[in-house]
Design a protein around this motif. Structure first.
Motif, PDB file in Angstrom:
ATOM      1  N   GLU A   1       0.845  -1.208   0.000  1.00 23.14           N
ATOM      2  CA  GLU A   1       0.000   0.000   0.000  1.00 23.14           C
ATOM      3  C   GLU A   1       0.874   1.249   0.000  1.00 23.14           C
ATOM      4  O   GLU A   1       1.899   1.297   0.693  1.00 23.14           O
ATOM      5  CB  GLU A   1      -0.917  -0.001   1.239  1.00 23.14           C
ATOM      6  N   SER A   2       0.456   2.264  -0.748  1.00 30.05           N
ATOM      7  CA  SER A   2       1.279   3.479  -0.887  1.00 30.05           C
ATOM      8  C   SER A   2       1.374   4.198   0.460  1.00 30.05           C
ATOM      9  O   SER A   2       2.454   4.343   1.011  1.00 30.05           O
ATOM     10  CB  SER A   2       0.664   4.393  -1.936  1.00 30.05           C
ATOM     11  N   ASN A   3       0.227   4.598   1.044  1.00 31.20           N
ATOM     12  CA  ASN A   3       0.323   5.357   2.313  1.00 31.20           C
ATOM     13  C   ASN A   3       0.292   4.371   3.480  1.00 31.20           C
ATOM     14  O   ASN A   3      -0.715   3.719   3.740  1.00 31.20           O
ATOM     15  CB  ASN A   3      -0.802   6.384   2.424  1.00 31.20           C
ATOM     16  N   SER A   4       1.420   4.246   4.167  1.00 27.85           N
ATOM     17  CA  SER A   4       1.512   3.288   5.275  1.00 27.85           C
ATOM     18  C   SER A   4       0.903   3.918   6.533  1.00 27.85           C
ATOM     19  O   SER A   4       1.056   5.106   6.791  1.00 27.85           O
ATOM     20  CB  SER A   4       2.970   2.920   5.516  1.00 27.85           C
ATOM     21  N   VAL A   5       0.184   3.071   7.289  1.00 26.54           N
ATOM     22  CA  VAL A   5      -0.509   3.535   8.498  1.00 26.54           C
ATOM     23  C   VAL A   5       0.146   2.886   9.720  1.00 26.54           C
ATOM     24  O   VAL A   5      -0.005   1.672   9.915  1.00 26.54           O
ATOM     25  CB  VAL A   5      -2.004   3.144   8.441  1.00 26.54           C
ATOM     26  N   PRO A   6       0.891   3.647  10.506  1.00 27.21           N
ATOM     27  CA  PRO A   6       1.531   3.045  11.691  1.00 27.21           C
ATOM     28  C   PRO A   6       0.469   2.452  12.618  1.00 27.21           C
ATOM     29  O   PRO A   6      -0.638   3.005  12.729  1.00 27.21           O
ATOM     30  CB  PRO A   6       2.224   4.221  12.377  1.00 27.21           C
ATOM     31  N   MET A   7       0.800   1.317  13.220  1.00 22.08           N
ATOM     32  CA  MET A   7      -0.136   0.683  14.154  1.00 22.08           C
ATOM     33  C   MET A   7       0.183   1.193  15.549  1.00 22.08           C
ATOM     34  O   MET A   7       1.224   0.877  16.111  1.00 22.08           O
ATOM     35  CB  MET A   7       0.001  -0.849  14.133  1.00 22.08           C
ATOM     36  N   ASN A   8      -0.694   2.048  16.074  1.00 22.01           N
ATOM     37  CA  ASN A   8      -0.530   2.435  17.477  1.00 22.01           C
ATOM     38  C   ASN A   8      -1.884   2.841  18.041  1.00 22.01           C
ATOM     39  O   ASN A   8      -2.855   2.983  17.300  1.00 22.01           O
ATOM     40  CB  ASN A   8       0.513   3.542  17.650  1.00 22.01           C
ATOM     41  N   GLY A   9      -1.949   2.990  19.345  1.00 20.74           N
ATOM     42  CA  GLY A   9      -3.227   3.320  19.981  1.00 20.74           C
ATOM     43  C   GLY A   9      -4.249   2.216  19.778  1.00 20.74           C
ATOM     44  O   GLY A   9      -5.444   2.485  19.683  1.00 20.74           O
ATOM     45  N   ASN A  10      -3.794   0.958  19.710  1.00 25.41           N
ATOM     46  CA  ASN A  10      -4.726  -0.156  19.459  1.00 25.41           C
ATOM     47  C   ASN A  10      -5.319  -0.675  20.756  1.00 25.41           C
ATOM     48  O   ASN A  10      -5.217  -1.863  21.082  1.00 25.41           O
ATOM     49  CB  ASN A  10      -4.034  -1.268  18.671  1.00 25.41           C
ATOM     50  N   TYR A  11      -5.962   0.228  21.492  1.00 18.36           N
ATOM     51  CA  TYR A  11      -6.632  -0.152  22.746  1.00 18.36           C
ATOM     52  C   TYR A  11      -8.035   0.414  22.765  1.00 18.36           C
ATOM     53  O   TYR A  11      -8.292   1.495  22.222  1.00 18.36           O
ATOM     54  CB  TYR A  11      -5.838   0.333  23.973  1.00 18.36           C
ATOM     55  N   ARG A  12      -8.961  -0.373  23.336  1.00 16.21           N
ATOM     56  CA  ARG A  12     -10.363   0.067  23.498  1.00 16.21           C
ATOM     57  C   ARG A  12     -10.473   0.824  24.797  1.00 16.21           C
ATOM     58  O   ARG A  12      -9.818   0.504  25.791  1.00 16.21           O
ATOM     59  CB  ARG A  12     -11.300  -1.153  23.530  1.00 16.21           C
ATOM     60  N   ARG A  13     -11.297   1.866  24.822  1.00 15.70           N
ATOM     61  CA  ARG A  13     -11.485   2.644  26.047  1.00 15.70           C
ATOM     62  C   ARG A  13     -12.291   1.797  27.033  1.00 15.70           C
ATOM     63  O   ARG A  13     -13.005   0.866  26.647  1.00 15.70           O
ATOM     64  CB  ARG A  13     -12.221   3.955  25.734  1.00 15.70           C
ATOM     65  N   PRO A  14     -12.189   2.162  28.349  1.00 14.38           N
ATOM     66  CA  PRO A  14     -12.884   1.373  29.377  1.00 14.38           C
ATOM     67  C   PRO A  14     -14.394   1.442  29.215  1.00 14.38           C
ATOM     68  O   PRO A  14     -14.936   2.487  28.859  1.00 14.38           O
ATOM     69  CB  PRO A  14     -12.435   2.004  30.697  1.00 14.38           C
ATOM     70  N   GLN A  15     -15.049   0.309  29.436  1.00 16.98           N
ATOM     71  CA  GLN A  15     -16.504   0.166  29.295  1.00 16.98           C
ATOM     72  C   GLN A  15     -17.160   0.275  30.669  1.00 16.98           C
ATOM     73  O   GLN A  15     -16.485   0.160  31.693  1.00 16.98           O
ATOM     74  CB  GLN A  15     -16.809  -1.208  28.678  1.00 16.98           C
TER      75      GLN A  15
END
Ligand SMILES: NS(=O)(=O)c1cc(-c2ccccc2)cc(-c2ccccc2)c1
Ligand SMILES: [Zn+2]
Length: 263
Positions: free
Chosen positions: A236-250
């Motif tokens: 893919e041309s525009n690479s998307v860094p993987m970060n902030g992969n957490y769900r907020r507290p429920q």
């Protein structure tokens, strides 16, 4: 393909459109308020079996576009009476290099740098993890909070291969190692509650065990975890860094969080 992200128009507030359980009850993660806990003397130390994998055993380290995950052999299991839960995989949730706070569970509102989940399935009742994933007694996940501090040699057993899985769907083989060494010393001190997968489809199928003690990794190791991988594909041309992969507290609603220790 899974149509969900952690931010933007397919972010967590929209998950329930395609994944109805995400808007349902018993959702995870939660913010564990230590003044609302109930001590349960029947909560025994977690017993781990066959966690010490030999280097001849090869595990698959993969980038699934949402996390970094390591496959685990189902002969590895934990026993938390009355059941036995066989291992399936472990994976991580983290923040970003700029905001190194990305754990899913919070303790008294404190978010940790990252969180490791070791996913197990109830092998007394189900043949494999896919059969167990949507059953209310299907899964048991061990949660380990991660802080930035001392270098952690156990983490490097897989982190040193992370540049082989920079992009979505990439996978590499890594030699087995002692998975127990990724866990904190005290397996007798943990929080316990009924919850869900923290990612879509958010099935309320998880018996959560969150250990009280965090583990530590060095700043360099955190940087590697939080900056080496992308959620986009290699070509893919525009690479998307993987970060902030957490769900907020429920909302915990009226769920009681049990605790295995008194002080
Ligand atoms: N965070 S979690 O522990 O609730 C979790 C469990 C499982 C899971 C995996 C196999 C069987 C059953 C459950 C998969 C994920 C996942 C994380 C990132 C991307 C996609 C899926 C996350
Ligand atoms: Zn997880």
């Amino acid at each position: 393909a899974d149509k969900w992200t952690y931010n933007g128009p397919e972010g967590e507030h929209h998950w329930s459109r395609h994944y109805p359980f995400c808007g349902g009850a018993f959702q995870s993660p939660i913010d564990i308020q230590t003044d609302l806990l109930r001590f349960d003397p029947t909560l025994r130390p977690i017993e781990l079996h066959d966690y010490n994998l030999s280097a001849n055993e090869h595990l698959t380290l993969g980038n699934n576009g949402h996390s970094v995950q390591l496959s685990l052999p189902s002969r590895m299991f934990l026993s938390s009476p009355p059941h036995r839960y066989s291992a399936a995989q472990l994976h991580f949730h983290w923040g970003s290099t700029s905001t190194p706070t990305g754990s899913e569970h919070l303790v008294n509102g404190k978010r940790f740098a990252a969180e490791m989940h070791i996913v197990h399935f109830n092998s007394d009742k189900y043949a494999n993890v896919s059969m167990a994933v949507d059953k209310s007694d299907g899964l048991a996940v061990l949660g380990v909070l991660v802080e930035v501090g001392e270098f952690n040699p156990a983490f490097d057993q897989f982190l040193k291969f992370i540049n082989g899985i920079k992009y979505r769907n990439q996978r590499v083989k890594v030699p087995g190692f002692n998975i127990r060494s990724l866990l904190p010393a005290r397996l007798d001190e943990y929080y316990r509650y009924d919850g869900s997968l923290t990612t879509p489809p958010c099935y309320p199928s998880v018996l959560w065990t969150l250990f009280r003690s965090p583990i530590q990794i060095s700043p360099k190791q955190f940087l590697s975890l939080a900056s080496a991988v992308y959620s986009s594909r290699a070509q893919e041309s525009n690479s998307v860094p993987m970060n902030g992969n957490y769900r907020r507290p429920q909302l915990a609603d009226h769920r009681v969080v049990l605790v295995s220790f008194q002080e």
